[in-house]
Write a protein that holds these residues in place. Structure first.
Motif, PDB file in Angstrom:
ATOM      1  N   GLY A   1       0.850  -1.191   0.000  1.00  0.00           N
ATOM      2  CA  GLY A   1       0.000   0.000   0.000  1.00  0.00           C
ATOM      3  C   GLY A   1       0.877   1.229   0.000  1.00  0.00           C
ATOM      4  N   PHE A   2       0.294   2.347  -0.346  1.00  0.00           N
ATOM      5  CA  PHE A   2       1.036   3.617  -0.364  1.00  0.00           C
ATOM      6  C   PHE A   2       0.407   4.518   0.688  1.00  0.00           C
ATOM      7  N   LEU A   3       1.202   4.845   1.691  1.00  0.00           N
ATOM      8  CA  LEU A   3       0.664   5.548   2.856  1.00  0.00           C
ATOM      9  C   LEU A   3       1.380   6.870   3.094  1.00  0.00           C
TER      10      LEU A   3
ATOM     11  N   ALA B   1      -4.276   4.969   9.616  1.00  0.00           N
ATOM     12  CA  ALA B   1      -3.371   4.888   8.459  1.00  0.00           C
ATOM     13  C   ALA B   1      -3.942   5.796   7.380  1.00  0.00           C
ATOM     14  N   TRP B   2      -3.111   6.702   6.908  1.00  0.00           N
ATOM     15  CA  TRP B   2      -3.524   7.684   5.893  1.00  0.00           C
ATOM     16  C   TRP B   2      -2.982   7.235   4.545  1.00  0.00           C
ATOM     17  N   THR B   3      -3.890   6.907   3.629  1.00  0.00           N
ATOM     18  CA  THR B   3      -3.446   6.460   2.311  1.00  0.00           C
ATOM     19  C   THR B   3      -3.212   7.663   1.390  1.00  0.00           C
ATOM     20  N   THR B   4      -2.467   7.415   0.340  1.00  0.00           N
ATOM     21  CA  THR B   4      -2.349   8.440  -0.707  1.00  0.00           C
ATOM     22  C   THR B   4      -3.171   7.980  -1.915  1.00  0.00           C
TER      23      THR B   4
ATOM     24  N   ASN C   1       3.517  10.202  -3.790  1.00  0.00           N
ATOM     25  CA  ASN C   1       3.910  10.836  -2.525  1.00  0.00           C
ATOM     26  C   ASN C   1       3.874   9.855  -1.358  1.00  0.00           C
ATOM     27  N   GLY C   2       3.189   8.713  -1.528  1.00  0.00           N
ATOM     28  CA  GLY C   2       3.016   7.776  -0.423  1.00  0.00           C
ATOM     29  C   GLY C   2       4.232   6.895  -0.179  1.00  0.00           C
ATOM     30  N   ILE C   3       4.376   6.460   1.055  1.00  0.00           N
ATOM     31  CA  ILE C   3       5.452   5.528   1.410  1.00  0.00           C
ATOM     32  C   ILE C   3       4.983   4.116   1.038  1.00  0.00           C
ATOM     33  N   PRO C   4       5.764   3.378   0.236  1.00  0.00           N
ATOM     34  CA  PRO C   4       5.354   2.005  -0.080  1.00  0.00           C
ATOM     35  C   PRO C   4       5.510   1.125   1.163  1.00  0.00           C
ATOM     36  N   VAL C   5       4.426   0.481   1.560  1.00  0.00           N
ATOM     37  CA  VAL C   5       4.428  -0.327   2.786  1.00  0.00           C
ATOM     38  C   VAL C   5       3.854  -1.700   2.459  1.00  0.00           C
ATOM     39  N   THR C   6       4.592  -2.752   2.732  1.00  0.00           N
ATOM     40  CA  THR C   6       4.062  -4.087   2.445  1.00  0.00           C
ATOM     41  C   THR C   6       2.882  -4.362   3.377  1.00  0.00           C
ATOM     42  N   ILE C   7       1.989  -5.238   2.931  1.00  0.00           N
ATOM     43  CA  ILE C   7       0.833  -5.561   3.758  1.00  0.00           C
ATOM     44  C   ILE C   7       1.303  -6.172   5.091  1.00  0.00           C
ATOM     45  N   GLY C   8       2.389  -6.945   5.042  1.00  0.00           N
ATOM     46  CA  GLY C   8       2.922  -7.534   6.277  1.00  0.00           C
ATOM     47  C   GLY C   8       3.371  -6.474   7.268  1.00  0.00           C
ATOM     48  N   LYS C   9       4.054  -5.472   6.754  1.00  0.00           N
ATOM     49  CA  LYS C   9       4.537  -4.384   7.611  1.00  0.00           C
ATOM     50  C   LYS C   9       3.357  -3.592   8.196  1.00  0.00           C
ATOM     51  N   ALA C  10       2.339  -3.371   7.377  1.00  0.00           N
ATOM     52  CA  ALA C  10       1.157  -2.634   7.858  1.00  0.00           C
ATOM     53  C   ALA C  10       0.455  -3.432   8.959  1.00  0.00           C
ATOM     54  N   ILE C  11       0.374  -4.751   8.790  1.00  0.00           N
ATOM     55  CA  ILE C  11      -0.268  -5.581   9.820  1.00  0.00           C
ATOM     56  C   ILE C  11       0.575  -5.571  11.102  1.00  0.00           C
ATOM     57  N   ASP C  12       1.888  -5.543  10.943  1.00  0.00           N
ATOM     58  CA  ASP C  12       2.767  -5.430  12.129  1.00  0.00           C
ATOM     59  C   ASP C  12       2.449  -4.163  12.918  1.00  0.00           C
ATOM     60  N   GLU C  13       2.151  -3.072  12.199  1.00  0.00           N
ATOM     61  CA  GLU C  13       1.793  -1.818  12.885  1.00  0.00           C
ATOM     62  C   GLU C  13       0.515  -2.016  13.703  1.00  0.00           C
ATOM     63  N   LEU C  14      -0.452  -2.724  13.141  1.00  0.00           N
ATOM     64  CA  LEU C  14      -1.693  -2.985  13.882  1.00  0.00           C
ATOM     65  C   LEU C  14      -1.381  -3.784  15.149  1.00  0.00           C
TER      66      LEU C  14
ATOM     67  N   MET D   1      -9.244   3.693  -3.332  1.00  0.00           N
ATOM     68  CA  MET D   1      -8.463   3.668  -4.569  1.00  0.00           C
ATOM     69  C   MET D   1      -7.340   2.633  -4.439  1.00  0.00           C
ATOM     70  N   GLN D   2      -7.143   2.129  -3.225  1.00  0.00           N
ATOM     71  CA  GLN D   2      -6.235   1.002  -2.983  1.00  0.00           C
ATOM     72  C   GLN D   2      -7.071  -0.110  -2.317  1.00  0.00           C
ATOM     73  N   ALA D   3      -8.106  -0.503  -3.031  1.00  0.00           N
ATOM     74  CA  ALA D   3      -9.136  -1.362  -2.417  1.00  0.00           C
ATOM     75  C   ALA D   3      -8.599  -2.724  -1.976  1.00  0.00           C
ATOM     76  N   ARG D   4      -7.687  -3.322  -2.762  1.00  0.00           N
ATOM     77  CA  ARG D   4      -7.191  -4.657  -2.364  1.00  0.00           C
ATOM     78  C   ARG D   4      -6.385  -4.561  -1.059  1.00  0.00           C
ATOM     79  N   PHE D   5      -5.551  -3.557  -0.977  1.00  0.00           N
ATOM     80  CA  PHE D   5      -4.758  -3.349   0.244  1.00  0.00           C
ATOM     81  C   PHE D   5      -5.695  -3.086   1.418  1.00  0.00           C
ATOM     82  N   ALA D   6      -6.704  -2.238   1.202  1.00  0.00           N
ATOM     83  CA  ALA D   6      -7.661  -1.902   2.268  1.00  0.00           C
ATOM     84  C   ALA D   6      -8.385  -3.158   2.737  1.00  0.00           C
ATOM     85  N   ALA D   7      -8.860  -3.966   1.789  1.00  0.00           N
ATOM     86  CA  ALA D   7      -9.622  -5.169   2.165  1.00  0.00           C
ATOM     87  C   ALA D   7      -8.751  -6.118   2.987  1.00  0.00           C
TER      88      ALA D   7
END
Ligand code: SF4
Length: 283
Positions: free
Chosen positions: A44-46, A64-67, A86-99, A122-128
């Protein structure tokens, strides 16, 4: 798409506030990699993660604020979230680690996780995928969305979201086009009706801008529409402010509202009154 290469001077994922100006964090990624990431949701791009919010859903929230957003609202206070690059590329694994990092505290504080933006769908797969992970962790989940891309989520995916905070810009198509970059709101209204049919809890947000959205007929129609959905727990009238003006200036984007003042207390009270008169819990 695998682990994205980070630029040497990588911007930290966490920010003190979404009002930090952040640019060019994914500029180093080729266009094809960005498209692959969006399609799969692997990355995702955050703009950032922020903690401690008490306004983006119930309790204390990790946000989490998406771009990426194509609405380009005249009153947007975070125009740096408009473009994916402008967003920081973040793997789904890394985003889940934040949670996981905040899971315990969020539960203690009766809060949860909110995905905002930009336009998160606009990043629906990442969001889901992120919402599914949050629900597995037992977190309350909320999305702040303009509602335009609701059809990108299946009913099952929608059920992983406990609260829908819809930022609605107007009721008539003409007004919606005026406020945004000429975008029709039929898909937004359709999504709200779908949420109603699914009995998903919703909050409505309306930014009150003198001379732009401070239009009684628009607010009346929107309020009656929202009340008819029978799922709107609250309607929030957000007075326009100029906190984001410096971003428009730094980004060199023409800012039509540069000299618009916040609404008066009287006009905020009048707007709240219109939403209340329709039977909504407005503030
Ligand atoms: S929908 Fe939200 S993020 Fe997008 S331009 Fe409008 S205010 Fe900004």
């Amino acid at each position: 798409m695998g682990q994205p290469a980070q630029p040497l001077d990588a911007t930290p994922l966490e920010a003190g506030s979404p009002y930090e100006l952040r640019v060019d964090n994914a500029k180093h990624l080729p266009e094809s990699s960005r498209h692959a990431a969006i399609a799969s949701g692997d990355v995702g791009f955050l703009h950032s993660f922020t903690t401690g919010s008490t306004v983006d859903g119930p309790g204390v929230r990790l946000v989490a604020w998406t771009t990426l957003c194509m609405f380009r609202c005249q009153f947007c206070h975070n125009p740096d979230t408009w473009t994916l690059s402008n967003g920081i590329p973040v793997t789904i694994g890394k985003a889940i680690d934040e949670l996981r990092k905040y899971e315990h505290g969020l539960k203690v504080m009766k809060g949860g996780f909110t995905l905002s933006g930009g336009e998160p769908l606009m990043q629906a797969r990442f969001a889901a995928r992120l919402f599914a992970a949050a629900k597995e962790l037992g977190l309350h989940t909320a999305i702040e969305s303009n509602g335009f891309y609701g059809e990108r989520l299946s009913d099952e995916e929608l059920r992983n979201i406990d609260l829908f905070i819809l930022d609605m810009k107007g009721f008539s198509s003409d007004q919606h086009k005026r406020v945004t970059a000429g975008i029709d709101n039929a898909p937004v209204l359709e999504f709200a009706r779908r949420l109603s049919l699914m009995r998903r809890p919703m909050w409505l947000r309306y930014v009150l801008v003198p001379g732009l959205t401070d239009v009684p007929e628009e607010m009346e129609q929107l309020a009656h529409f929202a009340a008819s959905l029978d799922i709107v727990e609250r309607a929030e009238i957000l007075p326009f402010h100029q906190i984001g003006r410096y971003k428009w200036e730094k980004l060199g984007i023409d800012y039509i509202l540069s000299s618009t003042d916040p609404p008066s207390e009287e006009s905020v009270a009048r707007a709240i009154g219109i939403f209340r008169a329709a039977g909504l819990n407005a503030n």
